[in-house]
Write an enzyme that holds these catalytic residues in place. Structure first.
Site, PDB file in Angstrom:
ATOM      1  N   SER A   1       0.840  -1.205   0.000  1.00 47.92           N
ATOM      2  CA  SER A   1       0.000   0.000   0.000  1.00 47.92           C
ATOM      3  C   SER A   1       0.872   1.251   0.000  1.00 47.92           C
ATOM      4  O   SER A   1       1.672   1.461   0.924  1.00 47.92           O
ATOM      5  CB  SER A   1      -0.901   0.019   1.232  1.00 47.92           C
TER       6      SER A   1
ATOM      7  N   GLY B   1       1.202  -2.234   4.048  1.00 48.24           N
ATOM      8  CA  GLY B   1       1.770  -0.894   3.908  1.00 48.24           C
ATOM      9  C   GLY B   1       3.050  -0.765   4.696  1.00 48.24           C
ATOM     10  O   GLY B   1       4.168  -0.872   4.157  1.00 48.24           O
ATOM     11  N   SER B   2       2.906  -0.586   6.017  1.00 49.31           N
ATOM     12  CA  SER B   2       4.085  -0.383   6.876  1.00 49.31           C
ATOM     13  C   SER B   2       5.067  -1.539   6.802  1.00 49.31           C
ATOM     14  O   SER B   2       6.283  -1.327   6.855  1.00 49.31           O
ATOM     15  CB  SER B   2       3.673  -0.183   8.336  1.00 49.31           C
TER      16      SER B   2
ATOM     17  N   MET C   1      -9.140   7.969  -0.203  1.00 43.87           N
ATOM     18  CA  MET C   1     -10.006   8.325   0.938  1.00 43.87           C
ATOM     19  C   MET C   1     -10.554   9.734   0.739  1.00 43.87           C
ATOM     20  O   MET C   1      -9.826  10.617   0.283  1.00 43.87           O
ATOM     21  CB  MET C   1      -9.205   8.291   2.237  1.00 43.87           C
TER      22      MET C   1
ATOM     23  N   HIS D   1      -8.290   0.844  -3.923  1.00 44.46           N
ATOM     24  CA  HIS D   1      -9.211   0.623  -2.802  1.00 44.46           C
ATOM     25  C   HIS D   1      -9.900   1.946  -2.505  1.00 44.46           C
ATOM     26  O   HIS D   1      -9.279   2.866  -1.976  1.00 44.46           O
ATOM     27  CB  HIS D   1      -8.402   0.112  -1.591  1.00 44.46           C
TER      28      HIS D   1
ATOM     29  N   ASP E   1      -4.838   3.560  -1.887  1.00 46.99           N
ATOM     30  CA  ASP E   1      -5.929   3.881  -0.964  1.00 46.99           C
ATOM     31  C   ASP E   1      -6.490   5.267  -1.238  1.00 46.99           C
ATOM     32  O   ASP E   1      -5.863   6.273  -0.906  1.00 46.99           O
ATOM     33  CB  ASP E   1      -5.416   3.816   0.483  1.00 46.99           C
TER      34      ASP E   1
ATOM     35  N   GLY F   1      -9.106   3.735   7.110  1.00 48.30           N
ATOM     36  CA  GLY F   1      -8.840   5.160   7.334  1.00 48.30           C
ATOM     37  C   GLY F   1      -7.372   5.480   7.537  1.00 48.30           C
ATOM     38  O   GLY F   1      -6.919   6.547   7.131  1.00 48.30           O
ATOM     39  N   PHE F   2      -6.634   4.571   8.151  1.00 48.12           N
ATOM     40  CA  PHE F   2      -5.247   4.878   8.489  1.00 48.12           C
ATOM     41  C   PHE F   2      -4.363   3.639   8.347  1.00 48.12           C
ATOM     42  O   PHE F   2      -4.809   2.527   8.604  1.00 48.12           O
ATOM     43  CB  PHE F   2      -5.144   5.408   9.928  1.00 48.12           C
ATOM     44  N   GLY F   3      -3.111   3.877   7.961  1.00 51.17           N
ATOM     45  CA  GLY F   3      -2.117   2.813   7.964  1.00 51.17           C
ATOM     46  C   GLY F   3      -1.547   2.639   9.360  1.00 51.17           C
ATOM     47  O   GLY F   3      -1.810   3.445  10.264  1.00 51.17           O
TER      48      GLY F   3
ATOM     49  N   MET G   1     -11.653  -6.243   5.480  1.00 48.50           N
ATOM     50  CA  MET G   1     -10.774  -5.318   6.205  1.00 48.50           C
ATOM     51  C   MET G   1     -10.395  -5.924   7.558  1.00 48.50           C
ATOM     52  O   MET G   1     -11.252  -6.405   8.293  1.00 48.50           O
ATOM     53  CB  MET G   1     -11.475  -3.973   6.436  1.00 48.50           C
TER      54      MET G   1
ATOM     55  N   MET H   1     -12.135   4.148  -0.464  1.00 47.76           N
ATOM     56  CA  MET H   1     -12.819   4.384   0.812  1.00 47.76           C
ATOM     57  C   MET H   1     -13.532   5.719   0.683  1.00 47.76           C
ATOM     58  O   MET H   1     -13.132   6.730   1.274  1.00 47.76           O
ATOM     59  CB  MET H   1     -11.788   4.375   1.956  1.00 47.76           C
TER      60      MET H   1
ATOM     61  N   HIS I   1      -1.190  -1.256  -4.197  1.00 46.79           N
ATOM     62  CA  HIS I   1      -2.491  -0.970  -3.561  1.00 46.79           C
ATOM     63  C   HIS I   1      -2.589   0.541  -3.325  1.00 46.79           C
ATOM     64  O   HIS I   1      -1.728   1.137  -2.691  1.00 46.79           O
ATOM     65  CB  HIS I   1      -2.569  -1.744  -2.238  1.00 46.79           C
TER      66      HIS I   1
ATOM     67  N   ASP J   1      -6.572  -6.568   4.425  1.00 47.98           N
ATOM     68  CA  ASP J   1      -5.926  -5.253   4.396  1.00 47.98           C
ATOM     69  C   ASP J   1      -5.977  -4.640   5.790  1.00 47.98           C
ATOM     70  O   ASP J   1      -7.060  -4.428   6.322  1.00 47.98           O
ATOM     71  CB  ASP J   1      -6.672  -4.373   3.383  1.00 47.98           C
ATOM     72  N   GLY J   2      -4.786  -4.371   6.337  1.00 49.30           N
ATOM     73  CA  GLY J   2      -4.689  -3.701   7.630  1.00 49.30           C
ATOM     74  C   GLY J   2      -3.910  -4.523   8.630  1.00 49.30           C
ATOM     75  O   GLY J   2      -4.316  -5.629   8.995  1.00 49.30           O
ATOM     76  N   GLY J   3      -2.743  -4.022   9.009  1.00 52.74           N
ATOM     77  CA  GLY J   3      -1.944  -4.697  10.026  1.00 52.74           C
ATOM     78  C   GLY J   3      -1.325  -6.006   9.562  1.00 52.74           C
ATOM     79  O   GLY J   3      -0.933  -6.844  10.387  1.00 52.74           O
TER      80      GLY J   3
HETATM   81  C1  DX5 Z   1      -6.319   1.397   5.683  1.00 53.14           C
HETATM   82  C2  DX5 Z   1      -5.859   1.119   4.281  1.00 53.14           C
HETATM   83  C3  DX5 Z   1      -4.750   0.152   4.212  1.00 53.14           C
HETATM   84  C4  DX5 Z   1      -3.458   0.619   4.848  1.00 53.14           C
HETATM   85  C5  DX5 Z   1      -2.722  -0.587   5.340  1.00 53.14           C
HETATM   86  O1  DX5 Z   1      -7.515   2.061   5.651  1.00 53.14           O
HETATM   87  O2  DX5 Z   1      -6.923   0.608   3.517  1.00 53.14           O
HETATM   88  O3  DX5 Z   1      -4.499  -0.235   2.855  1.00 53.14           O
HETATM   89  O4  DX5 Z   1      -2.648   1.335   3.970  1.00 53.14           O
HETATM   90  O5  DX5 Z   1      -1.602  -0.168   6.040  1.00 53.14           O
HETATM   91  P1  DX5 Z   1      -0.820  -1.132   7.074  1.00 53.14           P
HETATM   92  O6  DX5 Z   1      -0.353  -2.312   6.300  1.00 53.14           O
HETATM   93  O7  DX5 Z   1       0.274  -0.269   7.556  1.00 53.14           O
HETATM   94  O8  DX5 Z   1      -1.819  -1.520   8.143  1.00 53.14           O
HETATM   95 ZN    ZN Z   2      -6.456  -0.324   1.563  1.00 52.03          ZN
END
Ligand code: DX5
Ligand code: ZN
Length: 225
Positions: free
Chosen positions: A13, A200-201, A40, A69, A38, A145-147, A140, A71, A36, A178-180
Site C-alpha cells: 500500500s 503498507g508499513s 479516501m 481501494h 488507498d 482510514g489509516f495505515g 478489512m 474508501m 495498492h 488489508d490492515g496490520g
Molecule cells: C487502511 C488502508 C490500508 C493501509 C494498510 O484504511 O486501507 O491499505 O494502507 O496499512 P498497514 O499495512 O500499515 O496496516
Molecule cells: Zn487499503
C-alpha cells in the site's frame, strides 16, 4: 496433472510510501503483484488521501498494475472513473454502494477486476449469492482510514466462513485482507483463507522492501487455507 494454486499475491500500500518520492518508492516494489492505492475522501473515512489525478500519475509510473481501494462515499458515481484511467482492479465498499452488483458489472465492462470491501463489523453472508459478480472480496482487518494500525484477529472467523463458502461454490474470487498485515499476522490470515495480502508499513517500513515482499509471500504460501 492438477493445477498448482497461484502464489499468494502481495500488494504493498502506497499509503505508507513517501508521497514526495512516489516514483522511487514504486520502483522499490516492482517484485510485488499489484500496487495498492488507498483513495479516501474524508467522508466515508476520517482521512483524505488523493483522487483520480494522482492515481492516473501512479498508473503511468508504476511498474506493476494498480489495485485501487476506494474508501469513499457514492462509489456508484466515482468508481468507474478509476477503471477508465486503467486501474487493473477497483474495489469499493459494500457499506457505501447503492447498487453493488450493477456497479461491479460496470467495472468489468470497462475492463477492470471488480472488488467489494467490507469493514470489520460488516457481515459477509449477504455476499454469498453474488460471489460470481466479483473478482475480489476485501475483508478489512482494521477499521479503514489509516495505515499502521493493529490487525484485528476477530475478523478471521468471518474470512474463514467466506473462504469455505467460496470453495464450496467453486468460486474463483480472490480473498484479500488489508490492515496490520505483517510477518507476525499474515500466517493467520492465510490459514483463514486469504490469498491476496495488502501490506503498507510492513513493506515500506522495511529496510529492504523486496525482501519483505518475498518473506510475506513465502509465509503465506506455507500457511494456505
Ligand atoms: C487502511 C488502508 C490500508 C493501509 C494498510 O484504511 O486501507 O491499505 O494502507 O496499512 P498497514 O499495512 O500499515 O496496516
Ligand atoms: Zn487499503
Amino acid at each position: 496433472m492438477p493445477e498448482l494454486p497461484a502464489a499468494p499475491r502481495i500488494n504493498p500500500s502506497i499509503l505508507a510510501a513517501d508521497f514526495a518520492n512516489m516514483q522511487a518508492d514504486l520502483a522499490r516494489i516492482a517484485t510485488a503483484d499489484y500496487v495498492h492505492v488507498d483513495v479516501m475522501d474524508n467522508h466515508f473515512v476520517p482521512n483524505l488521501t488523493f483522487g483520480p489525478q494522482m492515481v492516473e500519475r501512479v498508473q503511468a509510473t508504476s511498474p506493476i498494475p494498480l489495485d485501487v481501494h476506494l474508501m469513499i462515499a457514492d462509489p456508484d458515481r466515482w468508481a468507474p472513473g478509476y477503471a477508465e484511467l486503467g486501474a487493473a482492479s477497483v474495489t469499493f465498499h459494500l457499506e457505501a454502494a447503492t447498487e453493488p452488483v450493477a456497479l461491479a458489472r460496470r467495472l468489468r465492462a470497462i475492463g477492470a477486476r471488480a472488488g467489494v470491501a467490507v469493514k470489520p463489523a460488516t457481515p459477509v453472508e449477504g455476499l454469498y449469492d453474488i460471489l460470481d459478480d466479483f473478482d475480489q472480496i476485501l475483508v478489512m482487518t482494521v477499521e479503514p482510514g489509516f495505515g499502521g494500525q493493529s490487525f484485528m484477529p476477530e475478523t478471521m472467523p468471518k474470512l474463514r466462513r467466506l473462504a469455505d463458502e467460496a470453495r464450496r461454490r467453486g468460486s474463483a474470487v480472490w480473498l484479500q485482507v488489508d490492515g496490520g498485515i505483517a510477518a507476525s499476522t499474515i500466517e493467520q490470515a492465510a490459514e483463514a483463507g486469504a490469498d491476496t495480502f495488502v501490506a503498507g508499513s510492513a513493506v515500506f517500513g522495511a529496510a529492504d522492501p523486496e525482501a519483505a515482499i518475498a518473506g510475506l509471500r513465502a509465509t503465506a504460501a506455507q500457511h494456505r487455507h
